[in-house]
Design a protein around this motif. Structure first.
Motif, PDB file in Angstrom:
ATOM      1  N   VAL A  19     -14.378 -89.841 -34.365  1.00 42.94           N
ATOM      2  CA  VAL A  19     -13.627 -90.933 -35.412  1.00 42.94           C
ATOM      3  C   VAL A  19     -13.914 -92.298 -35.005  1.00 42.94           C
ATOM      4  CG1 VAL A  19     -12.690 -89.113 -35.863  1.00 42.94           C
ATOM      5  CG2 VAL A  19     -11.568 -90.823 -34.744  1.00 42.94           C
ATOM      6  N   THR A  20     -13.804 -93.392 -36.458  1.00 40.19           N
ATOM      7  CA  THR A  20     -13.814 -94.549 -36.273  1.00 40.19           C
ATOM      8  C   THR A  20     -12.483 -95.203 -35.799  1.00 40.19           C
ATOM      9  OG1 THR A  20     -16.388 -94.574 -37.144  1.00 40.19           O
ATOM     10  CG2 THR A  20     -14.425 -96.633 -37.302  1.00 40.19           C
ATOM     11  N   PRO A  21     -12.021 -95.782 -35.326  1.00 37.69           N
ATOM     12  CA  PRO A  21     -10.666 -96.221 -35.382  1.00 37.69           C
ATOM     13  C   PRO A  21     -10.892 -98.076 -36.113  1.00 37.69           C
ATOM     14  CG  PRO A  21     -11.467 -96.263 -33.053  1.00 37.69           C
ATOM     15  CD  PRO A  21     -12.652 -96.156 -33.877  1.00 37.69           C
ATOM     16  N   GLY A  22      -9.877 -98.212 -37.241  1.00 37.34           N
ATOM     17  CA  GLY A  22     -10.216 -99.010 -37.993  1.00 37.34           C
ATOM     18  C   GLY A  22      -9.864-100.579 -36.944  1.00 37.34           C
ATOM     19  N   THR A  23     -10.576-101.150 -37.224  1.00 35.95           N
ATOM     20  CA  THR A  23     -10.632-102.958 -36.382  1.00 35.95           C
ATOM     21  C   THR A  23      -8.979-103.229 -36.529  1.00 35.95           C
ATOM     22  OG1 THR A  23     -12.716-102.946 -37.360  1.00 35.95           O
ATOM     23  CG2 THR A  23     -12.082-105.030 -36.848  1.00 35.95           C
ATOM     24  N   ASN A  24      -9.005-103.708 -35.754  1.00 34.24           N
ATOM     25  CA  ASN A  24      -7.262-104.691 -35.378  1.00 34.24           C
ATOM     26  C   ASN A  24      -6.314-103.013 -35.864  1.00 34.24           C
ATOM     27  OD1 ASN A  24      -8.514-106.974 -34.866  1.00 34.24           O
ATOM     28  ND2 ASN A  24      -8.893-107.203 -37.687  1.00 34.24           N
ATOM     29  N   GLY A  25      -6.907-102.232 -36.165  1.00 34.68           N
ATOM     30  CA  GLY A  25      -5.890-100.967 -36.303  1.00 34.68           C
ATOM     31  C   GLY A  25      -4.866-100.782 -35.188  1.00 34.68           C
ATOM     32  N   THR A  26      -3.601 -99.977 -35.492  1.00 36.24           N
ATOM     33  CA  THR A  26      -2.724-100.002 -34.482  1.00 36.24           C
ATOM     34  C   THR A  26      -2.912 -98.616 -33.286  1.00 36.24           C
ATOM     35  OG1 THR A  26      -1.290-100.568 -35.848  1.00 36.24           O
ATOM     36  CG2 THR A  26      -0.265 -98.868 -33.509  1.00 36.24           C
ATOM     37  N   LEU A  27      -4.179 -97.979 -33.695  1.00 36.94           N
ATOM     38  CA  LEU A  27      -4.540 -96.693 -33.175  1.00 36.94           C
ATOM     39  C   LEU A  27      -5.702 -96.876 -32.321  1.00 36.94           C
ATOM     40  CD1 LEU A  27      -3.535 -93.724 -34.848  1.00 36.94           C
ATOM     41  CD2 LEU A  27      -2.300 -94.882 -33.275  1.00 36.94           C
ATOM     42  N   LYS A  28      -5.983 -97.049 -31.265  1.00 35.10           N
ATOM     43  CA  LYS A  28      -7.569 -97.293 -30.485  1.00 35.10           C
ATOM     44  C   LYS A  28      -8.165 -95.880 -30.200  1.00 35.10           C
ATOM     45  CE  LYS A  28      -5.336-101.638 -30.248  1.00 35.10           C
ATOM     46  NZ  LYS A  28      -5.897-102.688 -31.710  1.00 35.10           N
ATOM     47  N   ARG A  29      -7.727 -95.003 -29.998  1.00 33.76           N
ATOM     48  CA  ARG A  29      -8.659 -94.284 -29.641  1.00 33.76           C
ATOM     49  C   ARG A  29     -10.455 -93.544 -30.155  1.00 33.76           C
ATOM     50  NH1 ARG A  29      -8.682 -93.351 -23.900  1.00 33.76           N
ATOM     51  NH2 ARG A  29      -6.395 -93.272 -23.801  1.00 33.76           N
ATOM     52  N   ALA A  30     -10.883 -93.461 -30.619  1.00 33.17           N
ATOM     53  CA  ALA A  30     -12.450 -92.933 -30.701  1.00 33.17           C
ATOM     54  C   ALA A  30     -12.437 -91.413 -31.133  1.00 33.17           C
ATOM     55  CB  ALA A  30     -13.586 -93.474 -30.469  1.00 33.17           C
ATOM     56  N   THR A  31     -11.319 -91.177 -30.465  1.00 28.36           N
ATOM     57  CA  THR A  31     -11.885 -89.062 -30.918  1.00 28.36           C
ATOM     58  C   THR A  31     -10.254 -89.266 -32.092  1.00 28.36           C
ATOM     59  OG1 THR A  31     -10.523 -88.584 -29.101  1.00 28.36           O
ATOM     60  CG2 THR A  31     -12.705 -89.399 -29.102  1.00 28.36           C
ATOM     61  N   ALA A  32     -10.514 -88.080 -32.482  1.00 26.15           N
ATOM     62  CA  ALA A  32      -9.369 -87.359 -33.827  1.00 26.15           C
ATOM     63  C   ALA A  32      -8.551 -87.062 -32.644  1.00 26.15           C
ATOM     64  CB  ALA A  32      -9.700 -86.497 -34.524  1.00 26.15           C
ATOM     65  N   GLU A  33      -8.607 -86.487 -31.507  1.00 29.84           N
ATOM     66  CA  GLU A  33      -7.657 -85.687 -29.908  1.00 29.84           C
ATOM     67  C   GLU A  33      -6.558 -86.648 -30.453  1.00 29.84           C
ATOM     68  OE1 GLU A  33     -11.443 -82.957 -30.175  1.00 29.84           O
ATOM     69  OE2 GLU A  33     -11.017 -84.947 -30.117  1.00 29.84           O
ATOM     70  N   GLY A  34      -7.490 -87.868 -29.457  1.00 31.30           N
ATOM     71  CA  GLY A  34      -6.915 -88.606 -29.012  1.00 31.30           C
ATOM     72  C   GLY A  34      -5.563 -89.719 -29.967  1.00 31.30           C
ATOM     73  N   GLN A  35      -6.543 -89.889 -31.061  1.00 31.22           N
ATOM     74  CA  GLN A  35      -5.892 -90.523 -32.292  1.00 31.22           C
ATOM     75  C   GLN A  35      -4.229 -89.933 -32.314  1.00 31.22           C
ATOM     76  OE1 GLN A  35      -7.389 -92.730 -35.906  1.00 31.22           O
ATOM     77  NE2 GLN A  35      -9.253 -93.286 -34.263  1.00 31.22           N
ATOM     78  N   LEU A  36      -4.742 -88.407 -32.479  1.00 32.49           N
ATOM     79  CA  LEU A  36      -3.255 -87.943 -32.349  1.00 32.49           C
ATOM     80  C   LEU A  36      -2.480 -87.599 -31.916  1.00 32.49           C
ATOM     81  CD1 LEU A  36      -2.396 -85.685 -34.455  1.00 32.49           C
ATOM     82  CD2 LEU A  36      -3.336 -83.432 -32.983  1.00 32.49           C
ATOM     83  N   LEU A  37      -2.647 -88.025 -30.762  1.00 29.14           N
ATOM     84  CA  LEU A  37      -1.740 -88.688 -29.401  1.00 29.14           C
ATOM     85  C   LEU A  37      -0.567 -89.548 -29.618  1.00 29.14           C
ATOM     86  CD1 LEU A  37      -0.262 -86.439 -27.243  1.00 29.14           C
ATOM     87  CD2 LEU A  37      -2.038 -87.812 -25.374  1.00 29.14           C
ATOM     88  N   GLU A  38      -1.949 -90.700 -29.662  1.00 31.23           N
ATOM     89  CA  GLU A  38      -1.371 -91.973 -29.824  1.00 31.23           C
ATOM     90  C   GLU A  38      -0.840 -92.130 -31.045  1.00 31.23           C
ATOM     91  OE1 GLU A  38      -4.539 -95.829 -29.361  1.00 31.23           O
ATOM     92  OE2 GLU A  38      -5.446 -93.885 -30.373  1.00 31.23           O
ATOM     93  N   LEU A  39      -0.693 -91.438 -31.970  1.00 34.14           N
ATOM     94  CA  LEU A  39       0.248 -91.479 -33.581  1.00 34.14           C
ATOM     95  C   LEU A  39       1.121 -91.248 -33.443  1.00 34.14           C
ATOM     96  CD1 LEU A  39       0.466 -92.177 -36.349  1.00 34.14           C
ATOM     97  CD2 LEU A  39      -1.271 -90.188 -37.215  1.00 34.14           C
ATOM     98  N   ILE A  40       1.269 -89.824 -32.230  1.00 31.36           N
ATOM     99  CA  ILE A  40       2.668 -89.279 -31.730  1.00 31.36           C
ATOM    100  C   ILE A  40       3.760 -90.169 -31.587  1.00 31.36           C
ATOM    101  CG2 ILE A  40       3.461 -86.803 -31.185  1.00 31.36           C
ATOM    102  CD1 ILE A  40       2.289 -85.960 -33.919  1.00 31.36           C
ATOM    103  N   THR A  41       3.009 -90.585 -30.248  1.00 25.85           N
ATOM    104  CA  THR A  41       3.307 -90.969 -29.565  1.00 25.85           C
ATOM    105  C   THR A  41       4.355 -92.501 -30.208  1.00 25.85           C
ATOM    106  OG1 THR A  41       1.823 -90.639 -27.791  1.00 25.85           O
ATOM    107  CG2 THR A  41       3.939 -92.501 -27.281  1.00 25.85           C
TER     108      THR A  41
END
Length: 165
Positions: A4-26
């Protein structure tokens, strides 16, 4: 790989949906623990890391509002945190600046990928969700395999393993 594409200047940095999900839960767990951001002490997100099995297990339950306009069903998550500081950034795969709505976006994206044998030939079901129209509650469970490293600075870092194509 579920790129997935992380948003520029966004809170989440991971470039995979699984990674962003874990970041978001945290992110949500930390915000819920902060009384300035969560003065009503809502606990809609829970999760545990099992170091022995290298699995993150989590669950969520939060209110949503479902509307129908011009034949289109829309589901919006309540922004239950104050001054959370979450931003999706610009140009990313997911666009909501409400972290609960962003969770709804990622969970739906992953469930769609899990249902498609092209992306999920092994038939894994690591994300399960339900929306109860009677109560207006979106809930679900998450199970993510983890990778763990010990950095040169002595910090333990976890990241979600990709499981979908």
């Amino acid at each position: 790989m579920t790129v997935v594409t992380p948003g520029t200047n966004g809170t989440l940095k991971r470039a995979t949906a699984e990674g962003q999900l874990l970041e978001l839960i945290t992110f949500l767990q930390m915000a819920e623990a902060n009384t300035a951001k969560n003065p009503n002490a809502r606990n809609f997100i829970s999760g545990t890391f099992n170091i022995d099995s290298l699995v993150f297990s989590g669950s969520f339950t939060f209110p949503v509002i479902t509307t129908v306009l011009a034949g289109q069903i829309s589901i919006g998550a309540s922004d239950y945190l104050n001054n959370h500081g979450f931003v999706a950034g610009t140009g990313g795969t997911f666009i909501s600046d409400n972290p609960a709505q962003y969770l709804l976006e990622i969970a739906t994206f992953l469930q769609n990928r899990e249902a498609d044998t092209l992306f999920n030939p092994q038939g894994l079901n690591n994300v399960s969700t339900t929306i109860d129209g009677d109560t207006g509650i979106f809930s679900g469970t998450i199970s993510l395999n983890l990778e763990m490293i010990l950095t040169a600075e002595g910090k333990t870092e976890f990241s979600a393993k990709e499981y979908l194509g």
